[in-house]
Design a protein around this motif. Sequence first.
Motif, PDB file in Angstrom:
ATOM      1  N   ALA A 150      -3.193  14.005  72.552  1.00 41.07           N
ATOM      2  CA  ALA A 150      -2.560  15.214  72.003  1.00 41.07           C
ATOM      3  C   ALA A 150      -2.721  15.391  70.499  1.00 41.07           C
ATOM      4  N   VAL A 151      -3.651  14.695  69.890  1.00 36.75           N
ATOM      5  CA  VAL A 151      -3.960  14.867  68.466  1.00 36.75           C
ATOM      6  C   VAL A 151      -5.408  15.341  68.369  1.00 36.75           C
ATOM      7  N   ASN A 152      -5.641  16.370  67.586  1.00 28.86           N
ATOM      8  CA  ASN A 152      -6.979  16.937  67.459  1.00 28.86           C
ATOM      9  C   ASN A 152      -7.866  15.978  66.656  1.00 28.86           C
ATOM     10  N   VAL A 153      -8.675  15.200  67.354  1.00 34.27           N
ATOM     11  CA  VAL A 153      -9.505  14.185  66.706  1.00 34.27           C
ATOM     12  C   VAL A 153     -10.510  14.826  65.751  1.00 34.27           C
ATOM     13  N   ASP A 154     -11.146  15.905  66.184  1.00 30.39           N
ATOM     14  CA  ASP A 154     -12.185  16.542  65.377  1.00 30.39           C
ATOM     15  C   ASP A 154     -11.648  17.019  64.022  1.00 30.39           C
ATOM     16  N   LYS A 155     -10.391  17.477  63.977  1.00 28.42           N
ATOM     17  CA  LYS A 155      -9.821  18.007  62.731  1.00 28.42           C
ATOM     18  C   LYS A 155      -9.018  16.969  61.955  1.00 28.42           C
ATOM     19  N   VAL A 156      -8.286  16.111  62.659  1.00 31.48           N
ATOM     20  CA  VAL A 156      -7.313  15.238  62.009  1.00 31.48           C
ATOM     21  C   VAL A 156      -7.843  13.834  61.745  1.00 31.48           C
ATOM     22  N   LEU A 157      -8.666  13.303  62.646  1.00 31.32           N
ATOM     23  CA  LEU A 157      -9.066  11.899  62.546  1.00 31.32           C
ATOM     24  C   LEU A 157     -10.552  11.668  62.303  1.00 31.32           C
ATOM     25  N   SER A 158     -11.340  12.711  62.299  1.00 28.02           N
ATOM     26  CA  SER A 158     -12.792  12.541  62.242  1.00 28.02           C
ATOM     27  C   SER A 158     -13.260  11.786  60.999  1.00 28.02           C
ATOM     28  N   ASN A 159     -12.558  11.942  59.887  1.00 26.83           N
ATOM     29  CA  ASN A 159     -12.988  11.301  58.631  1.00 26.83           C
ATOM     30  C   ASN A 159     -12.666   9.817  58.557  1.00 26.83           C
ATOM     31  N   ILE A 160     -11.820   9.330  59.459  1.00 25.96           N
ATOM     32  CA  ILE A 160     -11.437   7.917  59.380  1.00 25.96           C
ATOM     33  C   ILE A 160     -11.917   7.099  60.578  1.00 25.96           C
ATOM     34  N   GLU A 208      -0.685   8.925  56.992  1.00 24.34           N
ATOM     35  CA  GLU A 208      -1.246   8.491  55.714  1.00 24.34           C
ATOM     36  C   GLU A 208      -1.538   6.993  55.726  1.00 24.34           C
ATOM     37  N   ALA A 209      -0.669   6.224  56.375  1.00 25.73           N
ATOM     38  CA  ALA A 209      -0.889   4.775  56.467  1.00 25.73           C
ATOM     39  C   ALA A 209      -2.153   4.470  57.262  1.00 25.73           C
ATOM     40  N   LEU A 210      -2.401   5.248  58.302  1.00 27.77           N
ATOM     41  CA  LEU A 210      -3.604   5.058  59.098  1.00 27.77           C
ATOM     42  C   LEU A 210      -4.847   5.375  58.277  1.00 27.77           C
ATOM     43  N   LYS A 211      -4.772   6.398  57.444  1.00 29.28           N
ATOM     44  CA  LYS A 211      -5.923   6.764  56.616  1.00 29.28           C
ATOM     45  C   LYS A 211      -6.186   5.722  55.528  1.00 29.28           C
ATOM     46  N   ARG A 212      -5.114   5.112  55.001  1.00 36.00           N
ATOM     47  CA  ARG A 212      -5.272   4.124  53.938  1.00 36.00           C
ATOM     48  C   ARG A 212      -5.760   2.775  54.449  1.00 36.00           C
ATOM     49  N   SER A 213      -5.308   2.378  55.621  1.00 30.25           N
ATOM     50  CA  SER A 213      -5.641   1.056  56.150  1.00 30.25           C
ATOM     51  C   SER A 213      -6.627   1.179  57.288  1.00 30.25           C
ATOM     52  N   SER A 214      -7.741   0.472  57.182  1.00 27.83           N
ATOM     53  CA  SER A 214      -8.768   0.529  58.228  1.00 27.83           C
ATOM     54  C   SER A 214      -8.623  -0.595  59.239  1.00 27.83           C
ATOM     55  N   ASP A 215      -7.621  -1.485  59.064  1.00 26.16           N
ATOM     56  CA  ASP A 215      -7.492  -2.639  59.954  1.00 26.16           C
ATOM     57  C   ASP A 215      -7.354  -2.241  61.414  1.00 26.16           C
ATOM     58  N   ILE A 216      -6.530  -1.214  61.672  1.00 28.09           N
ATOM     59  CA  ILE A 216      -6.283  -0.808  63.046  1.00 28.09           C
ATOM     60  C   ILE A 216      -7.570  -0.340  63.713  1.00 28.09           C
ATOM     61  N   LEU A 217      -8.380   0.409  62.980  1.00 22.04           N
ATOM     62  CA  LEU A 217      -9.601   0.948  63.561  1.00 22.04           C
ATOM     63  C   LEU A 217     -10.739  -0.066  63.556  1.00 22.04           C
ATOM     64  N   LEU A 218     -10.769  -0.956  62.572  1.00 20.92           N
ATOM     65  CA  LEU A 218     -11.812  -1.973  62.529  1.00 20.92           C
ATOM     66  C   LEU A 218     -11.621  -3.027  63.615  1.00 20.92           C
TER      67      LEU A 218
END
Length: 333
Positions: free
Chosen positions: A132-142, A113-123
């Motif tokens: 081992a995390v399904n990017v298409d299902k779990v992370l695609s929106n962020i 949830e912290a990763l979804k709320r904060s874009s700093d890590i991805l920006l």
Amino acid sequence: MAKTKRSFQRVTIKDVAEYAKVGVGTVSRVLNNCPHVDQHTRQRVLEAIKVLGYFPNPHARRLSTGSSQLITVITPEMKGDFYRILMSAIDEVLFKYGYSSLLYPLYNEKKYEALKRSSDILLSTDGLIVDAVNVDKVLSNIIKPQTPVVCIEQDSDDYDSIMVDNYYGGVIAGDYFADFDMDIFVVTHRKTHELESTVFDERLEGFQESLEKKGRSIDKVYYVPLDWESTFEVARRIFYRFKRCAIFTTTDYLAVPIIEVARTMGLKVGEDVRVCGFDDLPIAQILEITTVRQPIAEMGRLAAETLVKRISGKLKEKPKKYILKPELVIRST
């Protein structure tokens, strides 16, 4: 130079320049390892950075130069030798190309949830390696559409994938067990939420189908948390009733307590009890555990090399899938 290290305010590149009595551009060139800075000036800047405790802001650097030279590695957890080996291999390649890694383990829902709320890590990152995390299902929106991503241990429709054929690994373990005139058990871990890997299920499926093709079957599958205490208890239950059996564990980590319990109960491991793990972690090598070796370091290096090529534009074709083959390593157990 009478200033001291600042504790309550973020040190900026201007502070470093002032301390070292050089221009901001000179500090920037030192940070980027530019050769056009004389050694004496470089040492002054490096000393200023050390004294002031300056840490470059990757987000600001990305805005000014288009690159942060930072790669974020997302994993479902960060414990055990598997991740140590994987990260060491990733860093080996990244360092060669001038990148640093930032590890972000998603070991619980709060971290997710912290990763979804904060874009700093991805920006602030030039690219992502996701294990081992399904990017298409779990992370695609962020994940931003332009961010290069490489997946490890998970297939993806949108990104490059580096995988080990875990089903095949289970098959070769099943082929090995099928010749034993023993009761056969499996000790494994069941996925409990969407952030966990499916590799244990794939290994179990391959093992089960291999046995069935040879006219054998699993007598019982035991599901345990990834901890030794629960596995000790399962091993005691098995050996209380069966003094002669073969046990497949879907990770070496679970094989260790089983071997220890067998030995404390007076059973000969390798004769009365056969044990085969999966991964070929250092503990399996030390304890001479028969196992299915997966190329962990090769996965890490290939993932990092692929990501760097995506970032540099050297790899432009559609997402590629790399499938690495495990191998059976027969030892004393």
